[in-house]
Design a protein around this motif. Structure first.
Motif, PDB file in Angstrom:
ATOM      1  N   THR A 175      57.161  62.718  32.588  1.00 56.95           N
ATOM      2  CA  THR A 175      55.716  63.194  32.264  1.00 56.95           C
ATOM      3  C   THR A 175      55.898  64.332  33.378  1.00 56.95           C
ATOM      4  O   THR A 175      56.521  64.683  34.003  1.00 56.95           O
ATOM      5  CB  THR A 175      54.646  62.153  32.619  1.00 56.95           C
ATOM      6  OG1 THR A 175      54.765  61.796  34.006  1.00 56.95           O
ATOM      7  CG2 THR A 175      54.745  60.969  31.710  1.00 56.95           C
ATOM      8  N   GLN A 176      54.545  65.223  33.179  1.00 51.78           N
ATOM      9  CA  GLN A 176      54.123  66.056  34.092  1.00 51.78           C
ATOM     10  C   GLN A 176      53.536  65.597  35.257  1.00 51.78           C
ATOM     11  O   GLN A 176      53.310  66.659  36.261  1.00 51.78           O
ATOM     12  CB  GLN A 176      53.664  67.146  33.452  1.00 51.78           C
ATOM     13  CG  GLN A 176      54.144  67.639  32.115  1.00 51.78           C
ATOM     14  CD  GLN A 176      53.270  68.530  31.385  1.00 51.78           C
ATOM     15  OE1 GLN A 176      52.664  69.531  31.887  1.00 51.78           O
ATOM     16  NE2 GLN A 176      53.044  68.489  30.072  1.00 51.78           N
ATOM     17  N   ASP A 198      48.589  63.732  34.241  1.00 46.68           N
ATOM     18  CA  ASP A 198      48.783  65.280  33.780  1.00 46.68           C
ATOM     19  C   ASP A 198      47.706  65.752  32.705  1.00 46.68           C
ATOM     20  O   ASP A 198      47.722  66.663  32.053  1.00 46.68           O
ATOM     21  CB  ASP A 198      50.313  65.597  33.429  1.00 46.68           C
ATOM     22  CG  ASP A 198      50.655  64.573  32.193  1.00 46.68           C
ATOM     23  OD1 ASP A 198      49.704  63.991  31.533  1.00 46.68           O
ATOM     24  OD2 ASP A 198      51.798  64.838  31.900  1.00 46.68           O
ATOM     25  N   HIS A 199      46.528  64.657  32.576  1.00 41.11           N
ATOM     26  CA  HIS A 199      45.612  64.959  31.314  1.00 41.11           C
ATOM     27  C   HIS A 199      46.063  64.701  30.033  1.00 41.11           C
ATOM     28  O   HIS A 199      45.515  65.196  28.883  1.00 41.11           O
ATOM     29  CB  HIS A 199      45.112  66.513  31.344  1.00 41.11           C
ATOM     30  CG  HIS A 199      44.776  66.845  32.770  1.00 41.11           C
ATOM     31  ND1 HIS A 199      43.372  67.534  32.713  1.00 41.11           N
ATOM     32  CD2 HIS A 199      44.545  66.325  33.875  1.00 41.11           C
ATOM     33  CE1 HIS A 199      42.904  67.682  33.995  1.00 41.11           C
ATOM     34  NE2 HIS A 199      43.838  67.148  34.938  1.00 41.11           N
ATOM     35  N   PHE A 200      47.372  64.008  30.016  1.00 38.01           N
ATOM     36  CA  PHE A 200      47.765  63.651  28.455  1.00 38.01           C
ATOM     37  C   PHE A 200      47.853  62.306  28.387  1.00 38.01           C
ATOM     38  O   PHE A 200      48.088  61.566  29.135  1.00 38.01           O
ATOM     39  CB  PHE A 200      49.181  64.409  28.126  1.00 38.01           C
ATOM     40  CG  PHE A 200      49.208  65.617  28.082  1.00 38.01           C
ATOM     41  CD1 PHE A 200      48.685  66.462  26.955  1.00 38.01           C
ATOM     42  CD2 PHE A 200      49.436  66.598  29.249  1.00 38.01           C
ATOM     43  CE1 PHE A 200      48.772  67.977  26.985  1.00 38.01           C
ATOM     44  CE2 PHE A 200      49.504  67.949  29.222  1.00 38.01           C
ATOM     45  CZ  PHE A 200      49.050  68.845  28.100  1.00 38.01           C
ATOM     46  N   GLN A 214      51.892  63.726  21.173  1.00 36.53           N
ATOM     47  CA  GLN A 214      51.089  63.702  22.439  1.00 36.53           C
ATOM     48  C   GLN A 214      49.566  64.095  22.326  1.00 36.53           C
ATOM     49  O   GLN A 214      49.391  65.117  21.110  1.00 36.53           O
ATOM     50  CB  GLN A 214      51.710  64.213  23.476  1.00 36.53           C
ATOM     51  CG  GLN A 214      51.833  65.893  23.202  1.00 36.53           C
ATOM     52  CD  GLN A 214      52.479  66.461  24.670  1.00 36.53           C
ATOM     53  OE1 GLN A 214      53.784  65.981  24.823  1.00 36.53           O
ATOM     54  NE2 GLN A 214      51.957  67.200  25.338  1.00 36.53           N
ATOM     55  N   GLU A 216      46.417  66.768  22.915  1.00 36.20           N
ATOM     56  CA  GLU A 216      46.296  68.010  23.467  1.00 36.20           C
ATOM     57  C   GLU A 216      45.916  67.632  24.778  1.00 36.20           C
ATOM     58  O   GLU A 216      45.171  66.430  25.303  1.00 36.20           O
ATOM     59  CB  GLU A 216      45.077  68.599  22.457  1.00 36.20           C
ATOM     60  CG  GLU A 216      45.460  69.002  21.209  1.00 36.20           C
ATOM     61  CD  GLU A 216      44.162  69.698  20.555  1.00 36.20           C
ATOM     62  OE1 GLU A 216      43.279  70.027  21.239  1.00 36.20           O
ATOM     63  OE2 GLU A 216      44.519  70.275  19.351  1.00 36.20           O
ATOM     64  N   ARG A 217      45.743  68.617  25.691  1.00 41.33           N
ATOM     65  CA  ARG A 217      45.537  68.708  26.990  1.00 41.33           C
ATOM     66  C   ARG A 217      43.830  68.075  27.159  1.00 41.33           C
ATOM     67  O   ARG A 217      43.182  68.729  26.636  1.00 41.33           O
ATOM     68  CB  ARG A 217      45.601  69.722  27.902  1.00 41.33           C
ATOM     69  CG  ARG A 217      45.475  69.631  29.394  1.00 41.33           C
ATOM     70  CD  ARG A 217      45.699  70.933  30.121  1.00 41.33           C
ATOM     71  NE  ARG A 217      45.163  70.970  31.560  1.00 41.33           N
ATOM     72  CZ  ARG A 217      45.589  70.342  32.523  1.00 41.33           C
ATOM     73  NH1 ARG A 217      47.047  69.872  32.468  1.00 41.33           N
ATOM     74  NH2 ARG A 217      45.211  70.206  33.858  1.00 41.33           N
ATOM     75  N   THR A 238      38.377  59.213  31.433  1.00 41.48           N
ATOM     76  CA  THR A 238      39.341  60.289  32.104  1.00 41.48           C
ATOM     77  C   THR A 238      38.399  60.529  33.561  1.00 41.48           C
ATOM     78  O   THR A 238      37.243  60.249  33.490  1.00 41.48           O
ATOM     79  CB  THR A 238      39.380  61.453  31.261  1.00 41.48           C
ATOM     80  OG1 THR A 238      38.009  62.044  31.303  1.00 41.48           O
ATOM     81  CG2 THR A 238      39.898  61.349  30.044  1.00 41.48           C
TER      82      THR A 238
END
Length: 383
Positions: A175-176, A198-200, A214, A216-217, A238
């Motif tokens: 992941t990011q 990472d918002h995903f 996945q 979208e952001r 979130t």
């Protein structure tokens, strides 16, 4: 922690979370928590007792409570509060725990990850070590997901490992940003959903770890485990103050709900309601199909945990150490919350007709109360 590392940490959090002015206080609070975790990973000569504190992770099955906190994993008898075993048997300044333990479906393995980058498989009956996985270079923050044949273990280093039940690596998924949430398995797609800072949210094939799709952001990081309904709707909150009802078939939101603050804890599905909490101290019930607000209760401190349902009651604790009992229509069952001398930062549990409350406190790690709020026992590990 040196100034350079702390500055890097703060900038990383700001990049990942993108806070606004209303979330400055919460950012500082998060920085303290993450700094605590990073400090623990340095594994200096200090003992776990002198480390900056985290909060306990807990699980319960068949009358046994498993709690991972600081230097040990404990097995505690729910009906009496007596300790059955601890791992390791003697404190080791190279080992400390934050990630909640996870019990396998066949009750033969207790999987728990440590700050020391090691994933352990323990015998639930006696706490003996069965095997360890040592490939990770980062600590484990989230609990593992265990299925009949696999273990999915996220790390704080942008990697999720898939292992077989003997601890052999099958694949890894990158992941990011770190993953702080336990993945969710969906048998309809034979995939797991991985919520990330990472918002995903990623849908990953369990066969080989390839990316299925996945989102979208999203507007904020996701730090808690999503909840999947029988209809394939994924509910998650979130740090962008939104609760999403996301259709995994159409890959789109059905609806979103805007909270007044960050949503840290996992939502809870109760019949036709979705129950959520936020760091503003609110407990909110929404219509699961439309997202319309049904009722809302405000408490005096931040809520980081998911509520738990026991019978026809919901139990939720907050950072001030207040435990609330509420019926499914949002009416208080107790006139006043039960107050503890400590913080309730993780979800309460139930066993043996008791409400089990993990605490961050000097005098108790776990407290059991009756449904009327009366205290039954208190567990504090003997040094």
């Amino acid at each position: 922690m040196d100034t350079i590392r702390l500055s890097f940490l703060i900038n990383l959090i700001k990049f990942v979370l993108r806070p606004n002015r209303q979330t400055t206080r919460l950012l500082n609070w998060l920085i303290f928590i993450v700094a605590s975790l990073l400090f623990a990973t340095s594994l200096s000569a200090c003992s776990p007792a002198t480390m900056m504190s985290n909060w306990p992770g807990a699980a319960v099955k068949d009358g046994i409570v498993y709690v991972a906190y600081q230097a040990h994993v404990y097995a505690i008898q729910a009906k009496s509060g007596s300790e059955i075993w601890r791992f390791p048997t003697e404190a080791n300044n190279q080992i400390s725990f934050y990630a909640p333990p996870a019990l396998s479906p066949d009750d033969t393995q207790l999987i728990v990850g440590g700050f020391n980058h090691i994933l352990y498989s323990l015998n639930p009956d006696n706490g003996s070590e069965q095997w360890r996985f040592e490939e990770s270079r980062y600590p484990y923050i989230a609990g593992a997901l265990i299925t009949e044949d696999s273990i999915y273990a996220p790390t704080n280093g942008n990697l999720l490992y898939a292992l077989d039940r003997k601890g052999n690596k099958r694949w890894e998924f990158k992941t990011q940003a770190p993953v702080w949430a336990t993945p969710v398995y969906d048998p309809s797609c034979r995939c797991i959903y991985v919520a990330c800072l990472d918002h995903f949210i990623y849908a990953v094939r369990v066969r080989d770890g390839s990316l299925l799709w996945q989102t979208e952001r999203l507007e904020g990081a996701i730090a808690s485990t999503p909840v999947l309904s029988d209809e394939g709707i994924l509910y998650f909150g979130t740090f962008g103050n939104l609760l999403h009802a996301f259709d995994t078939r159409s890959k789109a939101d059905i609806w979103t709900y805007t909270s007044s603050n960050w949503i840290w804890g996992s939502p809870l599905l109760v019949e036709d309601q979705v129950i959520l909490t936020d760091l503003g101290g609110n407990l909110i019930a929404l219509d699961a199909k439309s997202g319309a607000e049904r009722w809302k209760i405000s408490t005096a401190a931040a809520i980081t945990a998911a509520p738990v349902r026991i019978g026809d009651a919901l139990y939720i604790g907050n950072e001030a150490g207040d435990l609330y009992a509420i019926d499914l229509n949002g009416n208080p069952i107790w006139q006043q919350p039960k107050k503890f001398d400590g913080k309730i930062l993780t979800a309460t549990l139930s066993a043996e007709d008791l409400v089990l409350v993990p605490l961050v406190a000097e005098k108790a790690l776990l407290v059991a109360v009756h449904s009327d709020g009366g205290q039954f026992w208190s567990f504090q590990p003997v040094k």
